[in-house]
Design an enzyme around this catalytic site. Sequence first.
Site, PDB file in Angstrom:
ATOM      1  N   LYS A   9      37.659  36.541  32.720  1.00 47.88           N
ATOM      2  CA  LYS A   9      37.924  35.109  32.739  1.00 47.88           C
ATOM      3  C   LYS A   9      37.004  34.346  31.778  1.00 47.88           C
ATOM      4  CE  LYS A   9      39.600  35.279  37.498  1.00 47.88           C
ATOM      5  NZ  LYS A   9      39.413  34.728  38.869  1.00 47.88           N
ATOM      6  N   TYR A  50      49.253  32.155  38.944  1.00 55.15           N
ATOM      7  CA  TYR A  50      48.630  31.640  40.163  1.00 55.15           C
ATOM      8  C   TYR A  50      49.609  30.871  41.055  1.00 55.15           C
ATOM      9  CZ  TYR A  50      44.254  33.196  38.201  1.00 55.15           C
ATOM     10  OH  TYR A  50      43.248  33.987  37.696  1.00 55.15           O
ATOM     11  N   PHE A  95      42.750  23.521  45.212  1.00 55.84           N
ATOM     12  CA  PHE A  95      42.013  24.013  44.044  1.00 55.84           C
ATOM     13  C   PHE A  95      42.920  24.470  42.905  1.00 55.84           C
ATOM     14  CE2 PHE A  95      42.431  27.683  46.923  1.00 55.84           C
ATOM     15  CZ  PHE A  95      43.005  28.628  46.076  1.00 55.84           C
ATOM     16  N   ARG A 129      39.136  47.705  42.028  1.00 55.45           N
ATOM     17  CA  ARG A 129      38.924  46.706  43.086  1.00 55.45           C
ATOM     18  C   ARG A 129      37.555  46.898  43.743  1.00 55.45           C
ATOM     19  NH1 ARG A 129      41.814  42.313  42.885  1.00 55.45           N
ATOM     20  NH2 ARG A 129      41.468  42.032  45.106  1.00 55.45           N
ATOM     21  N   THR A 165      36.326  38.596  46.143  1.00 49.87           N
ATOM     22  CA  THR A 165      36.814  37.475  45.349  1.00 49.87           C
ATOM     23  C   THR A 165      35.779  36.359  45.264  1.00 49.87           C
ATOM     24  OG1 THR A 165      39.089  37.976  45.959  1.00 49.87           O
ATOM     25  CG2 THR A 165      38.661  35.759  45.141  1.00 49.87           C
ATOM     26  N   ARG A 168      31.382  41.158  40.225  1.00 47.38           N
ATOM     27  CA  ARG A 168      31.249  39.782  40.724  1.00 47.38           C
ATOM     28  C   ARG A 168      29.899  39.551  41.397  1.00 47.38           C
ATOM     29  NH1 ARG A 168      37.335  39.607  43.115  1.00 47.38           N
ATOM     30  NH2 ARG A 168      38.401  38.859  41.243  1.00 47.38           N
ATOM     31  N   ASN A 211      34.610  33.526  39.029  1.00 47.36           N
ATOM     32  CA  ASN A 211      34.145  34.836  39.490  1.00 47.36           C
ATOM     33  C   ASN A 211      34.294  35.937  38.443  1.00 47.36           C
ATOM     34  OD1 ASN A 211      36.896  35.212  39.565  1.00 47.36           O
ATOM     35  ND2 ASN A 211      37.021  35.531  41.765  1.00 47.36           N
ATOM     36  N   HIS A 250      39.508  39.161  36.987  1.00 44.92           N
ATOM     37  CA  HIS A 250      40.689  39.356  37.833  1.00 44.92           C
ATOM     38  C   HIS A 250      41.128  40.805  37.669  1.00 44.92           C
ATOM     39  CE1 HIS A 250      44.767  39.056  39.437  1.00 44.92           C
ATOM     40  NE2 HIS A 250      45.130  39.743  38.369  1.00 44.92           N
ATOM     41  N   GLU A 268      52.085  41.943  36.431  1.00 49.69           N
ATOM     42  CA  GLU A 268      51.056  41.285  35.612  1.00 49.69           C
ATOM     43  C   GLU A 268      50.973  41.886  34.209  1.00 49.69           C
ATOM     44  OE1 GLU A 268      47.560  41.453  38.087  1.00 49.69           O
ATOM     45  OE2 GLU A 268      48.362  39.947  39.457  1.00 49.69           O
TER      46      GLU A 268
END
Length: 133
Positions: free
Chosen positions: A9, A49, A57, A85, A91, A102, A112, A115, A126
């Site tokens: 991100k 999203y 948010f 993961r 998260t 993270r 964070n 993704h 995705e």
Amino acid sequence: MEQTLIIIKPDGVKRKLVGEILQRFERKQLTIRQLKVAIMTRELAEEHYAHVKQFDFFEDMITYMTSSEVVYLILEGTEVIKTVRKMIGATNSLKAEPGTIRGDYGGDSSQNVIHASDSPESAQIEINRFFGN
């Protein structure tokens, strides 16, 4: 071999964490199949999203994700989704274990760093969304 989508991100890119994150994946013997750097469009962010559109948010998340460059990559390996993961952590970065991406690099719960797809079905959707067929 299983594949998953990763997005580093804007906070991860701005803080120059891309190399460190990629190195962690390579140390786990995961293969980078494709990689690109781009600014996420609002349209793609809203699609990606859409599952949280009802939350307060949402608009802040869209603004954040479209604010600067992100790194998209397709990782491949045995049980890559489960492995990644575990590597990225919770998260909410404030609750992520030290030693996870993270936990080590995340800021607040919304910024964070990373993704990762959460299932084979999500991964395929995705990957198609950000890399095409």
